[in-house]
Design an enzyme around this catalytic site. Structure first.
Site, PDB file in Angstrom:
ATOM      1  N   SER A 172       0.840  -1.197   0.000  1.00  0.00           N
ATOM      2  CA  SER A 172       0.000   0.000   0.000  1.00  0.00           C
ATOM      3  C   SER A 172       0.879   1.252   0.000  1.00  0.00           C
ATOM      4  O   SER A 172       2.008   1.229  -0.511  1.00  0.00           O
ATOM      5  CB  SER A 172      -0.925  -0.058   1.225  1.00  0.00           C
ATOM      6  OG  SER A 172      -1.858   0.979   1.204  1.00  0.00           O
ATOM      7  N   LYS A 190      -5.686   3.142  -2.096  1.00  0.00           N
ATOM      8  CA  LYS A 190      -4.862   2.515  -1.053  1.00  0.00           C
ATOM      9  C   LYS A 190      -5.607   2.466   0.288  1.00  0.00           C
ATOM     10  O   LYS A 190      -5.393   1.540   1.086  1.00  0.00           O
ATOM     11  CB  LYS A 190      -3.527   3.256  -0.906  1.00  0.00           C
ATOM     12  CG  LYS A 190      -2.610   3.142  -2.131  1.00  0.00           C
ATOM     13  CD  LYS A 190      -2.289   1.702  -2.504  1.00  0.00           C
ATOM     14  CE  LYS A 190      -1.132   1.614  -3.488  1.00  0.00           C
ATOM     15  NZ  LYS A 190      -0.889   0.251  -3.976  1.00  0.00           N
TER      16      LYS A 190
END
Ligand code: COA
Length: 315
Positions: A172, A190
């Site tokens: 991420s 994300k």
């Protein structure tokens, strides 16, 4: 491409800890993910990497396999993470040819810099689909195998003779912690990726599976830093200075974080976002009232307006 053991891993990890285990990694031909996979393979595992580009994916698979004689690395190209069925088939093929899927990395991502004023609905959706839906599809395709692996290699907190298994990592970012201009699409995607990871930690933890996030900061030599950042000397200097540790990270440092979470050392870590960024995201609010971080600290500038009697400590 980093290839020697010391370019890929710290010396603290023991050879053979992933002997005969299998890692399934989307985006596995990319600069960060390929090093995560290479580290796993060096430590005894086999792997299956997936990507859209056939030639790039197959070439990288061969290259990773050369890191340890006897290792098996499948490179499955023409697999788009937005296609759930293609991923399910790829997972099936991986398990059939390599014997299992013990670990997974959801690493495929799409990114470009664009302000909302130049970001079409389709551009926003494209990144949401690659990052968020793609990570979800990766998890859905691999979780049945990860559950099987977790049953075989039980997570008890004690040393297991057969080692670890049943773990997934999502790659991420930290853009959504602070907010970031030109990254509305990626920050939204994300944030979703993190929540998918955390939902899995809750729903599959009882079955022995761990689910965590790694957020790489600015990492040297990656496509992200080369394509998404200006490359002139002044920008690079400023960018490095903006990281509390004063430098960009190395791909090896993301591989180390990965091995930590996959190894016995990370057995009790579940539902966590491991930020490997030299402290960069915390600098989001560090430029205060014209005091430019970290120059005012390094230059010894006196911060005006501090209450009388608050003396500056000598460093
Ligand atoms: N700025 C604004 N919009 C952009 C853009 C940019 N730099 N790049 C693409 N788009 C838009 C396109 O114009 C299109 O929108 P439209 O239909 O309204 O015109 C939409 O995004 C989809 O583009 P397309 O090229 O069809 O998508 P794709 O699925 O082929 O590619 C990307 C996906 C755009 C994310 C592409 O950059 C990619 O493949 N990246 C993979 C590698 C990567 O980014 N890795 C991450 C490294 S950090």
């Amino acid at each position: 491409m980093p290839a020697t053991r010391d370019q890929v891993l710290s010396s603290v990890w023991r050879d053979g800890i992933f002997k005969d285990k299998v890692l399934f990694c989307t985006g596995g031909a990319g600069t960060i993910c390929s090093v995560q996979v290479r580290a796993f393979v060096i430590l005894g595992g086999n792997a299956c990497i997936l990507g859209r580009n056939v030639e790039k994916t197959e070439r990288m698979a061969k290259d990773i396999a050369s890191s340890r004689p006897g290792s098996k690395v499948l490179g499955l190209g023409a697999v788009d993470v937005r296609d759930a069925e293609a991923l399910a088939k790829a997972a099936e093929r991986c398990a059939k040819e390599l014997g299992s899927i013990d670990f997974a990395i959801a690493g495929a991502a799409g990114n470009f810099l664009a302000p909302i004023s130049q970001l079409s609905a389709n551009a926003f959706k494209t990144v949401m689909d690659i990052d968020a839906l793609g990570s979800y599809n990766t998890a859905k395709a691999t979780l049945p195998y990860l559950v099987e692996s977790a049953k075989k290699h039980r997570n008890t907190g004690k040393a297991q003779p057969t080692g670890t298994g049943g773990r997934i990592i999502f790659v991420s970012a930290t853009f959504h912690y602070t907010g970031k201009p030109l990254q509305a699409h990626v920050a939204a995607a994300k944030a979703a990726v993190d929540q998918i990871a955390h939902s899995i930690s809750l729903e599959f933890g009882p079955l022995g599976v761990t689910s965590n996030v790694i957020t790489p900061g600015p990492i040297a030599g990656t496509e992200g830093m080369e394509r998404l950042s200006k490359q002139d000397d002044a920008t690079l200097k400023r960018s490095k200075a903006s990281v509390p540790l004063g430098r960009w990270g190395e791909v090896k440092e993301i591989a180390d974080a990965t091995i930590y979470l996959f190894s016995e050392a990370g057995s009790y870590v579940n539902g966590h976002a491991l930020v490997a960024d030299g402290g960069q995201w915390r600098v989001g609010g560090a430029d205060m009232g014209g005091f430019q971080y970290p120059d005012f600290l390094l230059g010894g500038e006196i911060v005006s307006g501090v209450a009388k009697g608050a003396k500056k400590t000598k460093l």
